[in-house]
Design a protein around this motif. Structure first.
Motif, PDB file in Angstrom:
ATOM      1  N   TYR A  27     -19.838 -25.425 -91.236  1.00  0.00           N
ATOM      2  CA  TYR A  27     -20.624 -24.492 -92.048  1.00  0.00           C
ATOM      3  C   TYR A  27     -21.552 -25.231 -93.010  1.00  0.00           C
ATOM      4  CZ  TYR A  27     -17.219 -21.002 -90.451  1.00  0.00           C
ATOM      5  OH  TYR A  27     -16.419 -20.195 -89.701  1.00  0.00           O
ATOM      6  N   THR A  28     -21.042 -26.297 -93.599  1.00  0.00           N
ATOM      7  CA  THR A  28     -21.867 -27.081 -94.519  1.00  0.00           C
ATOM      8  C   THR A  28     -23.031 -27.732 -93.782  1.00  0.00           C
ATOM      9  OG1 THR A  28     -19.952 -27.510 -95.920  1.00  0.00           O
ATOM     10  CG2 THR A  28     -21.852 -28.952 -96.210  1.00  0.00           C
ATOM     11  N   ALA A  29     -22.778 -28.257 -92.594  1.00  0.00           N
ATOM     12  CA  ALA A  29     -23.855 -28.878 -91.814  1.00  0.00           C
ATOM     13  C   ALA A  29     -24.909 -27.852 -91.423  1.00  0.00           C
ATOM     14  CB  ALA A  29     -23.275 -29.553 -90.578  1.00  0.00           C
ATOM     15  N   ILE A  30     -24.486 -26.654 -91.059  1.00  0.00           N
ATOM     16  CA  ILE A  30     -25.441 -25.608 -90.689  1.00  0.00           C
ATOM     17  C   ILE A  30     -26.329 -25.262 -91.881  1.00  0.00           C
ATOM     18  CG2 ILE A  30     -25.637 -23.156 -90.105  1.00  0.00           C
ATOM     19  CD1 ILE A  30     -23.159 -23.561 -88.300  1.00  0.00           C
ATOM     20  N   ILE A  31     -25.720 -25.045 -93.033  1.00  0.00           N
ATOM     21  CA  ILE A  31     -26.505 -24.719 -94.229  1.00  0.00           C
ATOM     22  C   ILE A  31     -27.391 -25.891 -94.624  1.00  0.00           C
ATOM     23  CG2 ILE A  31     -26.333 -24.217 -96.697  1.00  0.00           C
ATOM     24  CD1 ILE A  31     -23.761 -22.659 -96.019  1.00  0.00           C
ATOM     25  N   TYR A  32     -26.864 -27.096 -94.487  1.00  0.00           N
ATOM     26  CA  TYR A  32     -27.585 -28.306 -94.870  1.00  0.00           C
ATOM     27  C   TYR A  32     -28.865 -28.486 -94.050  1.00  0.00           C
ATOM     28  CZ  TYR A  32     -27.833 -33.145 -96.575  1.00  0.00           C
ATOM     29  OH  TYR A  32     -28.203 -34.304 -97.177  1.00  0.00           O
ATOM     30  N   PHE A  33     -28.809 -28.149 -92.768  1.00  0.00           N
ATOM     31  CA  PHE A  33     -29.956 -28.380 -91.891  1.00  0.00           C
ATOM     32  C   PHE A  33     -30.841 -27.161 -91.678  1.00  0.00           C
ATOM     33  CE2 PHE A  33     -27.181 -31.926 -90.581  1.00  0.00           C
ATOM     34  CZ  PHE A  33     -28.060 -32.949 -90.879  1.00  0.00           C
ATOM     35  N   VAL A  34     -30.551 -26.054 -92.330  1.00  0.00           N
ATOM     36  CA  VAL A  34     -31.421 -24.884 -92.233  1.00  0.00           C
ATOM     37  C   VAL A  34     -32.819 -25.224 -92.739  1.00  0.00           C
ATOM     38  CG1 VAL A  34     -31.852 -22.619 -93.289  1.00  0.00           C
ATOM     39  CG2 VAL A  34     -29.672 -23.100 -92.214  1.00  0.00           C
ATOM     40  N   VAL A  35     -32.883 -25.960 -93.821  1.00  0.00           N
ATOM     41  CA  VAL A  35     -34.180 -26.340 -94.392  1.00  0.00           C
ATOM     42  C   VAL A  35     -34.980 -27.177 -93.404  1.00  0.00           C
ATOM     43  CG1 VAL A  35     -35.293 -27.609 -96.245  1.00  0.00           C
ATOM     44  CG2 VAL A  35     -33.267 -26.244 -96.716  1.00  0.00           C
TER      45      VAL A  35
END
Length: 109
Positions: free
Chosen positions: A72-80
């Motif tokens: 989940y953190t990786a997904i949010i991290y790479f949304v940008v």
């Protein structure tokens, strides 16, 4: 009052420069710095609780939660990054546009 309209007309964001600055300097800072720290803390606490309990089922459950949180953190991290790539692809098709979101983004530095 006319000064406000002139300032908004001069920036590439159409008057939204303060909002873009908050997003770029505030929200992204939280995403890139705070989220990994929170992830490490939460995973450490979960695994420490499981190890102290000396229950193998609890350790496996804590490992599962740690993996889910990391994903989940990786997904949010790479949304940008994904949004930036898509917007670059969209703006590459435009011709003769000297402004746009790229100019606004660069002006918010």
């Amino acid at each position: 009052m006319s000064n406000l309209f002139q300032i908004g007309a001069l920036d590439a964001c159409g008057g939204l420069l303060p909002l873009v600055k908050v997003i770029r300097k505030g929200l992204f800072w939280i995403l890139y710095l705070i989220m990994p720290i929170v992830l490490i803390l939460l995973v450490t606490i979960d695994i420490a609780k499981a190890v102290i309990a000396s229950d193998e089922k609890e350790v496996k459950a804590a490992q599962g939660r740690a993996i889910k949180r990391a994903i989940y953190t990786a997904i949010i991290y790479f949304v940008v990054v994904l949004v930036t790539v898509v917007m670059n692809l969209i703006s590459a098709g435009e011709t003769g546009n000297t402004g746009g979101w790229e100019a606004c983004w660069n002006q918010a530095k």
